[in-house]
Every structure is written in C-alpha cells, then in structure tokens.
Design an enzyme around this catalytic site. Structure first.
Site, PDB file in Angstrom:
ATOM      1  N   GLU A  46      30.996   3.709  62.566  1.00  0.00           N
ATOM      2  CA  GLU A  46      29.830   4.577  62.330  1.00  0.00           C
ATOM      3  C   GLU A  46      28.687   3.914  61.583  1.00  0.00           C
ATOM      4  OE1 GLU A  46      32.753   7.891  63.332  1.00  0.00           O
ATOM      5  OE2 GLU A  46      32.953   5.927  62.440  1.00  0.00           O
ATOM      6  N   TYR A  87      28.673   1.763  58.986  1.00  0.00           N
ATOM      7  CA  TYR A  87      28.795   1.446  57.563  1.00  0.00           C
ATOM      8  C   TYR A  87      29.010  -0.062  57.371  1.00  0.00           C
ATOM      9  CZ  TYR A  87      28.917   6.476  56.874  1.00  0.00           C
ATOM     10  OH  TYR A  87      28.579   7.816  56.856  1.00  0.00           O
ATOM     11  N   ARG A 117      39.473   2.218  60.833  1.00  0.00           N
ATOM     12  CA  ARG A 117      38.668   2.997  61.783  1.00  0.00           C
ATOM     13  C   ARG A 117      37.579   2.072  62.312  1.00  0.00           C
ATOM     14  NH1 ARG A 117      37.875   7.971  63.816  1.00  0.00           N
ATOM     15  NH2 ARG A 117      35.750   8.715  64.214  1.00  0.00           N
ATOM     16  N   HIS A 128      25.010   6.428  62.791  1.00  0.00           N
ATOM     17  CA  HIS A 128      24.222   7.599  62.415  1.00  0.00           C
ATOM     18  C   HIS A 128      22.802   7.517  62.962  1.00  0.00           C
ATOM     19  CE1 HIS A 128      27.391   9.245  60.096  1.00  0.00           C
ATOM     20  NE2 HIS A 128      27.401   8.284  59.202  1.00  0.00           N
ATOM     21  N   GLN A 130      26.254  22.946  61.428  1.00  0.00           N
ATOM     22  CA  GLN A 130      25.308  23.532  60.490  1.00  0.00           C
ATOM     23  C   GLN A 130      25.795  23.563  59.046  1.00  0.00           C
ATOM     24  OE1 GLN A 130      24.249  26.781  63.741  1.00  0.00           O
ATOM     25  NE2 GLN A 130      23.063  27.147  61.893  1.00  0.00           N
TER      26      GLN A 130
END
Length: 707
Positions: free
Chosen positions: A183, A185, A232, A270, A363
């Site tokens: 992701e 990082y 991961r 992201h 949300q």
C-alpha cells in the site's frame, strides 16, 4: 440453511490450517485496520473489547492496526509505538483478551515513510517529527512536507527498529508479527522505482531496491525465531512506472528462503488513481494478483509458505470459491469485521442471512482513519465503541417501539432486541430499508440490501414484532416504555415552473419505477444526483461492470466471485442510456458532495467516463417544459438543457414534520402521554442526510432510553 448445507457452502473455509507455529481452526484472517484505539488512554480496554468480540466471533487470526516501529514511522498522531506512552501495557491487555476468547493475534510492524502526516507532530522528546523516505519525494496529502532522504545510518537504524519492534511484540505476548510492505508505505517505497531514486547499495537497480525488504525480513526473523512472521506485499502498486509483476515476483523469490510463514497480498497505493476498495470495485477483483504470487510460491523450493488473499470480499461463500482449488491458503477480510464481529461464526453455522455485510461505503472507517478521526462503521455503529456500548443483556426488559424501518430505525431496533428488550418496529412502507432500499438499486451498491436483510432476520430471530405497511399512531405507542422516532426523510419539493408536469420525477420514483428512454436532466448534483446518474447509465449486472472495470483501468480482474447480484428491481424497467443523454446540474458546491472522501472521486470518474454532462454554477432554474429544462447558467445566459425526463434530486425534508405516514402527530401525542422518546437521523435534521450520523444517533438514543 442447515448446518450440513453450511458445511458444504464453506467447507474449505471451515477447515483447519497452520501458519508457522500457529494451528488455526478456520481460514479466515481479520486483516489489519487502523482504528485509533491503539493510543486511547484507557488502559487498553477499548482495543481489548474490540478484538475480543472478533476473536469470540470466530476470526482465526487477527492482525492489529499498524504499530509504528519508531517515532518517525508513525502515519499520524494516532499511531502507537511500542515502549511509548504505555503502549505495551495497552497491547498486553488486548492480547490477553484475544487469547481468553480462543483466538490468535499478530502485531503489524509499520513504517509510513513518505506517507507520514507529520504536520504539528512531535516525537517522544518533544521535537518536531521527521518524515523520512528512500528519496526526498513528497506526496499530495503531505501538505507540502518533503521527507528527508534516508542516510545509510537511517536505513540501518530502521532495519534494527523493525527487529526491536518484533521482539517487543513477542515479549508482550503476540503470536506473531506481520511486516507491512504494501500500500505504498516505506518498504514498498524502497522497492518501487517511482519513490526510490537512490544510487547507493539500497537503490539504483531492481536488485538493489529489493535489498531493504530482504534486510527487514532477515532482521525480524532473526529477532523472533519462535513466533509466526508474515509479510503483507503489494501484489500490484497500480501506479504507472512503479514495480512490475516481474519485479514483485522477483522480490517474492528473494524473500522465500528467509523463513517467512506467510505472505498476505495487498493491492495499490493510497495515491493510486485506480479504485481498490470502494463499493464500485467488483467483488474479489484483486484475486488475480494473489493467485499469481501463490503460483510463484508453489513453484519454488518453499511451497509451504502460506498465501493469503484479500480485498473486496464480503461473504465467506466468496472465500470458499477462492480457496477451493488449494492455490490460496486463507482469506483476509478487514472492514467486514467492523460490520459484523460474528461474521465467521454466523457463516460457519449456515446463518448467512444474519451476517451484517460490509457495504463498502468507507464513510466511518477509511474516510475517518485518513484524517485521524475515531473509526467505526455505518452499519454497525458499535464498532470500536464496544466499551461505551457493551453487548451484555439488559436486566430490565422494556417495551421499545421504533417508528421507521430505514437504517436508523433498524439500528435502534436490532440493538434493543439483541439486549433482550421487547421490540416493535413500525414501517409505513410495504418493505423495510428506507434510503438503503433505494441505495441498493444503484449499480455497485447492491450490498446495501444485505443490511436490511440481516436486520430483518435478526429481529425475527429475537421475537421482535415488525409492522409493514402500517403507520404508527400515538395511540399505538402510549403504553411504550421508550420510543425511537426514525421515519427518515422524503424528497424535497422544488418551486420551479413546470415541476408538476408528468415527466418530472422525484429521485425515489425514478429509482423505484425507472425512467423512460430519452434525455434526462437531474436537478441536484449531490450524492443522490450522482447515484441517480449512475442508475441511468450503468449496467445492473456486476459481471458486465467487472468487464468494464478491467477495460477502464487496464487491470486483470478475477471473475471467481463476480456474478450477477440479485436485483431489487426488474431489469426491464432499467432503461440504460448513453451518458451524453444525461445532464447533472448543480447550483453551487462540489458535485458528489456528501459522498465519502475516498469514494467521491471514483463515483464522479465513472460518470465522466460514461460521458455524463455536469453543469455547475447554475444561477437559477427558470422553467421546465416538455423536452426541456431552462436554466440561467453561471454566465447569466438562458440555456436549454435537453430533458425528456427531469429527476429532482434537490435534497430531502424531514419526514417526521411532513404530512406522511401519520408521523406528524406522534411527537405531541407522546409528550402528552409522558412516553420517553427521541428523534434521530434525517427525521431530526434533514439538512445533511448522513447515514453514519443517523445510525450512531439511533444507537445512542436507544441505549439512553432503554439501557
């Protein structure tokens, strides 16, 4: 479904397996989620309660939210660091709670790198927090902060900090660690040519870019030889110019000899412009990447390293499809465990209808997490608030009446029924759901119907009385001990000449009955207007949408768990049209306003791709005529918008004050009878219809009225 049928439906999911030294009873992992509970000054009670429910609900193995390996590794002020501000004690309480519930738990070792949002943050010594990365390259959300390029000493110290954090995790009692290398990082940043521009031993070639991930895994495994170690990895970065599939596969080859017990496959960064976790993403879309990595593992000298697939799976029957051929060892679900802590136990018992499915709205979870707000769940407002709203049964059962069967009313009714109160739910419409019933008609939002299904199933299971097609009167409620008024909202009426013409529809009528062929003008470009445009232009078939998704984003989309979702509305009434026949109009503000932070750009992008016209800055809606809507545009000129149909999406009005369903007389009647009551959700305030607010208010109200 019988237990025998359930065994068939999820037989592989229910089977035991091993992850290094861990013997796990089923193949469902609760994936890492950052909740903010990690830094609460509560002695670990919040984390313990949160993880305890998920472990007791059947999650075989839980992965914590990211735990920063040092101060500068924190993604924001709500990230914990072992050894700082009582973190170890809090985690020890949480680990004990999981073990007492029969579960296992791994600590995710985390470093944000350039993704650290350090504005205003200080380290443990009170100094401004550094942001460090392989190279001095910022990203958009960093608000102008440019990370420092790591020195060789920084690199070596960070590797040592990963090892030290692993030892801390073992000493606290964790069953293992997961190294976060996906992701976008820090570890992912070292591996990517986009973010690693170094020309020393830690960059400059594909092989050199792999050195940092390899060194971290070596150090962690050496530090904790006796507990499980997983990583991961990013199956695909979804960033043009970043690591290729061959690059990722080469990294897997380098990591396999280092003693890893498992590889969990993540997806995307992201900052990627490819949607990855939104409701619009087809179910199971990213299984192709996990399968590719699994084939690399199986063909290696280390075929017993476990491979865990993740992302956009919500139903354990999907997991069965994924696991059935033996290539993938387990599935990791994250947000679905926010929606339903008992996801596993209910599914393994064959009670799929009771599972409160994640609707992919983001949300109350991702949208809050990325801005440092407390995480919860729209469809389960107790999530990450278990201490404030414990699950224990009431000692004083009361008669609780709930008026309105939309998301707020269902949240109140289910919570009261679970705790042993005598619940009666009144819904004037012929079916439950309210705004969720409408949302479920939008392509990509079919899962909203599952929330309604699960609530009805649980109310029936717990002996609640549900009245459909009958509006409650004050006389019905005068003997109640507590009343929650949640009749929701109705479409707002607009004052535009011609609004009474037969080709002018409310959004509710348009979604339920369909819109005739021809051009459509949508008045109102907020969330409901955007959803209505999607309804008019996108296929109701998830299989068709999955193919379109793959073509649009040039990614291989797995078809394993993609299928035609059950339709609430006959396809015959869904007159699809080219996007250029649809115009969405808005006076001011952003198109899609009200749609969640991480989903709005996806929703608008889908409409632009379809060719939907969006007209902002409308000064005035002048008149509606057959075939046309006349406006005064942002330049003050009169302009005609083709409109064989006009759909009004101009907001909502509070139903409790509307002359509908008998709701207008309830409040005075309850006051006169002295019956305790509360008004929640859109019935309390329709100015900004927010389902997160509505369900949270409903939970809080029913707990206050009927503890």
């Amino acid at each position: 479904m019988t237990t025998a049928a359930a065994d068939t439906a999820v037989a592989t999911v229910a089977s035991p397996w091993t992850l290094g030294p861990l013997h796990l009873p089923n193949r469902v992992v609760m994936g890492s989620m950052h909740t903010g509970l990690e830094v609460h000054d509560d002695g670990g009670a919040g984390m313990a309660a949160f993880y305890r429910e998920r472990a007791a609900g059947g999650a075989a193995c839980i992965i914590t939210g990211g735990i920063a390996v040092n101060d500068e590794a924190r993604g924001g002020p709500d990230f914990a660091v072992f050894g700082v501000d009582g973190a170890d004690e809090r985690f020890r309480v949480a680990v004990d709670a999981v073990h007492e519930s029969g579960g296992t738990i791994l600590a995710q070792l985390f470093h944000a790198g350039r993704y650290a949002l350090v504005g205003g943050m200080t380290d443990r010594n009170g100094e401004p927090q550094r942001a460090i990365a392989p190279s001095a390259l910022p990203w958009a959300a960093a608000r102008g902060v440019v990370p420092e390029a790591m020195t060789t000493a920084d690199v070596e110290r960070t590797i040592a900090d990963f090892a030290a954090a692993a030892r801390s995790a073992r000493d606290i009692g964790f069953d293992g660690v997961e190294i976060m290398a996906s992701e976008g990082y820090l570890i992912n940043q070292f591996h990517s040519p986009l973010t690693n521009l170094r020309d020393d031993e830690w960059g400059g070639s594909a092989a050199a870019r792999r050195r940092f991930p390899v060194a971290v895994v070596q150090a962690v495994r050496a530090a904790v030889p006796d507990i499980a170690v997983t990583i991961r990895l990013s199956g695909a970065d979804l960033m043009p110019g970043s690591s290729t599939d061959d690059d990722v596969d080469a990294l897997v080859h380098d990591l396999l000899p280092l003693g890893l017990d498992g590889i969990s496959v993540g997806i995307g960064w992201h900052e990627s412009r490819t949607p990855t976790v939104q409701a619009a993403v087809p179910h199971g879309a990213w299984l192709t990447q996990a399968s590719r990595i699994a084939r690399v593992v199986r063909a290696s000298a280390y075929p017993d390293v476990r491979v865990i697939a993740s992302n956009r799976m919500t139903d354990l029957r999907d997991g069965e499809t994924v696991l059935a051929d033996g290539l993938i060892d387990a599935v990791a679900l994250a947000r679905p465990f926010l929606a339903d802590p008992q996801l596993v136990s209910r599914s393994l018992a064959g009670r799929f209808e009771l599972v409160n499915t994640c609707i992919g709205c983001n949300q109350a979870c991702l949208d809050r997490s990325i801005v440092g707000q407390p995480v919860s769940c729209l469809v389960n407002p107790r999530a990450a608030r278990e201490v404030a709203f414990p699950a224990r049964p009431t000692t004083d059962p009361k008669r609780v009446d709930v008026v309105g069967g939309g998301p707020a009313g269902l949240a109140a009714a289910v919570d009261a029924a679970r705790r042993g109160h005598h619940v009666t739910l009144w819904e004037a419409a012929p079916e439950l759901g309210g705004q969720f019933g409408l949302a479920a008609l939008i392509p990509g939002k079919e899962d909203y119907a599952a929330t309604v299904r699960a609530a009805r199933a649980e109310l029936d299971d717990r002996g609640a009385t549900v009245h459909l097609g009958r509006a409650a009167t004050a006389a019905d409620l005068v003997d109640s001990d507590a009343v929650v008024l949640a009749p929701g909202v109705v479409p707002r009426v607009v004052d535009i000449p011609g609004a009474e013409l037969p080709h002018v529809l409310t959004y509710e009528r348009a979604l339920r009955d369909g819109v005739p062929a021809g051009t459509v003008a949508i008045i109102g470009g907020g969330g409901i207007g955007v959803d209505t445009a999607a309804f008019l232009t996108e296929s109701p078939s998830e299989a068709v949408r999955a193919t379109s998704f793959a073509e649009r984003w040039d990614v291989p989309v797995a078809q394993d768990v993609v299928g035609d979702l059950p339709q609430r509305q006959p396809v015959a009434s869904r007159t699809l049209r080219p996007g250029d026949q649809v115009t969405v109009l808005r006076r001011s503000g952003k198109f899609g306003q009200g749609v969640g932070l991480t989903s709005r750009w996806v929703a608008l992008g889908r409409l632009r791709d379809a060719g939907v016209r969006m007209v902002g800055g409308v000064q005035e809606y002048l008149r509606i005529e057959p075939g046309a809507l006349w406006i005064r545009d942002e330049d003050g000129a009169e302009r005609m918008i083709p409109a064989d149909s006009v759909v009004i999406c101009a907001g909502q009005e509070t139903a409790v004050h509307a002359d509908r369903d008998g709701a207008a007389g309830l409040e005075p009647g309850l006051q006169a009878a002295g019956v305790p009551y509360a008004i929640v959700g859109g019935a309390r305030d329709a100015r900004s219809v927010d389902a997160v607010r509505a369900t949270s208010e409903a939970l809080e109200a029913v707990r206050a009225l009927a503890p």
